[in-house]
Design a protein around this motif. Sequence first.
Motif, PDB file in Angstrom:
ATOM      1  N   ASP A 121       0.830  -1.210   0.000  1.00  0.00           N
ATOM      2  CA  ASP A 121       0.000   0.000   0.000  1.00  0.00           C
ATOM      3  C   ASP A 121       0.868   1.266   0.000  1.00  0.00           C
ATOM      4  OD1 ASP A 121      -2.215  -1.602   0.029  1.00  0.00           O
ATOM      5  OD2 ASP A 121      -2.611  -1.354   2.178  1.00  0.00           O
ATOM      6  N   PHE A 122       2.009   1.197   0.675  1.00  0.00           N
ATOM      7  CA  PHE A 122       2.927   2.330   0.685  1.00  0.00           C
ATOM      8  C   PHE A 122       3.336   2.698  -0.734  1.00  0.00           C
ATOM      9  CE2 PHE A 122       7.391   3.527   0.185  1.00  0.00           C
ATOM     10  CZ  PHE A 122       7.433   4.734   0.865  1.00  0.00           C
ATOM     11  N   VAL A 123       3.641   1.689  -1.545  1.00  0.00           N
ATOM     12  CA  VAL A 123       4.075   1.947  -2.924  1.00  0.00           C
ATOM     13  C   VAL A 123       2.937   2.546  -3.737  1.00  0.00           C
ATOM     14  CG1 VAL A 123       5.050   0.925  -5.013  1.00  0.00           C
ATOM     15  CG2 VAL A 123       5.737   0.060  -2.760  1.00  0.00           C
ATOM     16  N   SER A 124       1.743   2.010  -3.578  1.00  0.00           N
ATOM     17  CA  SER A 124       0.582   2.550  -4.288  1.00  0.00           C
ATOM     18  C   SER A 124       0.357   4.011  -3.925  1.00  0.00           C
ATOM     19  CB  SER A 124      -0.673   1.732  -3.962  1.00  0.00           C
ATOM     20  OG  SER A 124      -0.565   0.416  -4.429  1.00  0.00           O
ATOM     21  N   LYS A 125       0.444   4.307  -2.644  1.00  0.00           N
ATOM     22  CA  LYS A 125       0.235   5.680  -2.186  1.00  0.00           C
ATOM     23  C   LYS A 125       1.357   6.590  -2.673  1.00  0.00           C
ATOM     24  CE  LYS A 125      -0.759   8.381   1.998  1.00  0.00           C
ATOM     25  NZ  LYS A 125      -0.906   8.326   3.476  1.00  0.00           N
ATOM     26  N   ASN A 126       2.567   6.071  -2.688  1.00  0.00           N
ATOM     27  CA  ASN A 126       3.725   6.845  -3.131  1.00  0.00           C
ATOM     28  C   ASN A 126       3.577   7.270  -4.592  1.00  0.00           C
ATOM     29  OD1 ASN A 126       5.975   7.897  -1.893  1.00  0.00           O
ATOM     30  ND2 ASN A 126       7.299   6.158  -2.307  1.00  0.00           N
ATOM     31  N   LEU A 127       3.195   6.329  -5.433  1.00  0.00           N
ATOM     32  CA  LEU A 127       3.047   6.623  -6.850  1.00  0.00           C
ATOM     33  C   LEU A 127       1.868   7.563  -7.099  1.00  0.00           C
ATOM     34  CD1 LEU A 127       3.802   3.048  -8.194  1.00  0.00           C
ATOM     35  CD2 LEU A 127       5.203   5.072  -8.562  1.00  0.00           C
ATOM     36  N   SER A 128       0.766   7.310  -6.426  1.00  0.00           N
ATOM     37  CA  SER A 128      -0.397   8.182  -6.564  1.00  0.00           C
ATOM     38  C   SER A 128      -0.071   9.602  -6.134  1.00  0.00           C
ATOM     39  CB  SER A 128      -1.560   7.630  -5.739  1.00  0.00           C
ATOM     40  OG  SER A 128      -2.701   8.449  -5.856  1.00  0.00           O
ATOM     41  N   PHE A 129       0.711   9.746  -5.087  1.00  0.00           N
ATOM     42  CA  PHE A 129       1.121  11.061  -4.582  1.00  0.00           C
ATOM     43  C   PHE A 129       1.853  11.853  -5.667  1.00  0.00           C
ATOM     44  CE2 PHE A 129       4.371  13.605  -2.206  1.00  0.00           C
ATOM     45  CZ  PHE A 129       3.507  14.458  -1.538  1.00  0.00           C
ATOM     46  N   SER A 130       2.709  11.189  -6.414  1.00  0.00           N
ATOM     47  CA  SER A 130       3.434  11.858  -7.497  1.00  0.00           C
ATOM     48  C   SER A 130       2.487  12.287  -8.605  1.00  0.00           C
ATOM     49  CB  SER A 130       4.506  10.924  -8.063  1.00  0.00           C
ATOM     50  OG  SER A 130       5.478  10.605  -7.092  1.00  0.00           O
ATOM     51  N   PHE A 131       1.621  11.388  -9.029  1.00  0.00           N
ATOM     52  CA  PHE A 131       0.694  11.706 -10.111  1.00  0.00           C
ATOM     53  C   PHE A 131      -0.285  12.803  -9.716  1.00  0.00           C
ATOM     54  CE2 PHE A 131       2.308   7.865 -11.963  1.00  0.00           C
ATOM     55  CZ  PHE A 131       2.101   8.010 -13.324  1.00  0.00           C
ATOM     56  N   ASP A 132      -0.653  12.831  -8.451  1.00  0.00           N
ATOM     57  CA  ASP A 132      -1.621  13.822  -7.979  1.00  0.00           C
ATOM     58  C   ASP A 132      -1.031  15.229  -7.910  1.00  0.00           C
ATOM     59  OD1 ASP A 132      -3.503  11.839  -7.695  1.00  0.00           O
ATOM     60  OD2 ASP A 132      -3.223  11.606  -5.531  1.00  0.00           O
ATOM     61  N   ASN A 133       0.297  15.338  -7.778  1.00  0.00           N
ATOM     62  CA  ASN A 133       0.890  16.633  -7.444  1.00  0.00           C
ATOM     63  C   ASN A 133       1.929  17.171  -8.422  1.00  0.00           C
ATOM     64  OD1 ASN A 133      -0.248  17.270  -4.618  1.00  0.00           O
ATOM     65  ND2 ASN A 133       0.488  15.156  -4.370  1.00  0.00           N
ATOM     66  N   TYR A 134       2.410  16.375  -9.345  1.00  0.00           N
ATOM     67  CA  TYR A 134       3.537  16.833 -10.165  1.00  0.00           C
ATOM     68  C   TYR A 134       3.191  18.024 -11.045  1.00  0.00           C
ATOM     69  CZ  TYR A 134       1.801  14.971 -14.611  1.00  0.00           C
ATOM     70  OH  TYR A 134       1.066  14.757 -15.753  1.00  0.00           O
ATOM     71  N   LYS A 135       1.930  18.147 -11.476  1.00  0.00           N
ATOM     72  CA  LYS A 135       1.573  19.211 -12.417  1.00  0.00           C
ATOM     73  C   LYS A 135       1.783  20.605 -11.827  1.00  0.00           C
ATOM     74  CE  LYS A 135      -1.674  16.613 -15.268  1.00  0.00           C
ATOM     75  NZ  LYS A 135      -3.079  16.511 -15.755  1.00  0.00           N
ATOM     76  N   TYR A 136       1.625  20.715 -10.513  1.00  0.00           N
ATOM     77  CA  TYR A 136       1.852  22.013  -9.868  1.00  0.00           C
ATOM     78  C   TYR A 136       3.276  22.497 -10.141  1.00  0.00           C
ATOM     79  CZ  TYR A 136       2.588  25.434  -6.125  1.00  0.00           C
ATOM     80  OH  TYR A 136       2.902  26.564  -5.424  1.00  0.00           O
ATOM     81  N   PHE A 137       4.234  21.603 -10.028  1.00  0.00           N
ATOM     82  CA  PHE A 137       5.645  21.966 -10.219  1.00  0.00           C
ATOM     83  C   PHE A 137       5.999  22.040 -11.704  1.00  0.00           C
ATOM     84  CE2 PHE A 137       5.197  19.947  -6.089  1.00  0.00           C
ATOM     85  CZ  PHE A 137       5.751  20.911  -5.266  1.00  0.00           C
ATOM     86  N   GLU A 138       5.368  21.215 -12.505  1.00  0.00           N
ATOM     87  CA  GLU A 138       5.615  21.270 -13.944  1.00  0.00           C
ATOM     88  C   GLU A 138       5.211  22.626 -14.503  1.00  0.00           C
ATOM     89  OE1 GLU A 138       4.882  18.317 -17.718  1.00  0.00           O
ATOM     90  OE2 GLU A 138       3.186  18.675 -16.365  1.00  0.00           O
ATOM     91  N   LYS A 139       4.116  23.194 -14.015  1.00  0.00           N
ATOM     92  CA  LYS A 139       3.663  24.505 -14.474  1.00  0.00           C
ATOM     93  C   LYS A 139       4.629  25.607 -14.057  1.00  0.00           C
ATOM     94  CE  LYS A 139      -1.264  23.358 -14.478  1.00  0.00           C
ATOM     95  NZ  LYS A 139      -2.587  23.576 -13.813  1.00  0.00           N
ATOM     96  N   LYS A 140       5.355  25.393 -12.953  1.00  0.00           N
ATOM     97  CA  LYS A 140       6.305  26.397 -12.476  1.00  0.00           C
ATOM     98  C   LYS A 140       7.684  26.247 -13.110  1.00  0.00           C
ATOM     99  CE  LYS A 140       3.092  27.685  -9.594  1.00  0.00           C
ATOM    100  NZ  LYS A 140       2.327  28.925  -9.838  1.00  0.00           N
ATOM    101  N   TYR A 141       7.877  25.159 -13.824  1.00  0.00           N
ATOM    102  CA  TYR A 141       9.193  24.870 -14.383  1.00  0.00           C
ATOM    103  C   TYR A 141       9.605  25.957 -15.372  1.00  0.00           C
ATOM    104  CZ  TYR A 141      12.874  22.456 -16.949  1.00  0.00           C
ATOM    105  OH  TYR A 141      14.062  22.116 -17.548  1.00  0.00           O
ATOM    106  N   ASN A 142      10.842  26.437 -15.206  1.00  0.00           N
ATOM    107  CA  ASN A 142      11.320  27.546 -16.022  1.00  0.00           C
ATOM    108  C   ASN A 142      12.705  27.262 -16.601  1.00  0.00           C
ATOM    109  OD1 ASN A 142      11.057  30.112 -17.194  1.00  0.00           O
ATOM    110  ND2 ASN A 142      12.165  31.080 -15.507  1.00  0.00           N
ATOM    111  N   GLY A 143      12.951  25.996 -16.888  1.00  0.00           N
ATOM    112  CA  GLY A 143      14.199  25.639 -17.535  1.00  0.00           C
ATOM    113  C   GLY A 143      15.343  25.285 -16.602  1.00  0.00           C
TER     114      GLY A 143
END
Length: 300
Positions: A121-143
């Motif tokens: 379950d830890f692994v499932s939660k870990n992966l879901s956590f990344s998918f749920d949140n990465y877009k916030y940082f991707e939008k801030k990415y500036n090279g």
Amino acid sequence: MLQELSRHGKKQNSESYLSMKKFLFLAAAVIIIFLAQQPFAQDISKTERVLRVIADDIISNSTFEFVESTTGEKYKSLSDISDYVKLKIESPYNDWRYWNGVLNFAMLEMGNQFNQPAYTDFVSKNLSFSFDNYKYFEKKYNGEGKWNYPFGQFFIMEELDDCGAMGASLIEIYKSDPQERYLDYINKAADHIMTVQGRLEDGTLVRSFPHKWTLWADDLYMSISFLSRMDELTGDLKYFDDAAKQVINFHKYIFNEEKGLMYHCWYSDIQQNGVAFWGRANGWALLAQADLLDRLPKNH
């Protein structure tokens, strides 16, 4: 050459060893993978207790939260933040780095060997956590470099480190949790490894640094962990074929028969090996081949 290797070493230190804690949990993860599979007839109870202590500590220190770098303010959800603040993931166990992929495998192995759903379950939660949140940082990415962002290796796919181990652990979770977003990433990683990642003329996987092109022993694991599982997932033998070819070719370029070890790397432009029989790189190569042999059909 020595100056080049020194610069290369400093870059690795700044990127791969962000903290001693991360190194320790990477080492613990590899130990778990090996020990959890061993038939310790007389010491199984002691071994299991040690492994559980490590795994339980990882779970207890995984907060799945973000912290503001200057104020220390914590956030459970990025939806609560209106303006960009300098955030980091509070627990390094919950990021998307290659060492997290190895950690995921360790916890999956623990869950399977000891019939403990909490580890899986830890692994499932870990992966879901990344998918749920990465877009916030991707939008801030500036090279900037991918190491400057949480989940940087998730949305910046440049080398095998970025997708191999994490993508392989995602395949394992996808088997029981077939989310479309997971499959999209798996297919993207497969395309990167098979068609985008640098290769020599004979198909050997290489990186663009520190020389163009450099073969790294590490990449035997970063490729094979994914390729072998992708074949199992799709039934397409091209993935097993490529994985087997990598083992053969890596030995051709970097294996030293006299010492029975692999050089850490091979620089294709100057046709020369690196100076080190790096222990960690040989560990990757050993683990990769064991991983492949567990899955490769006997008649391949």
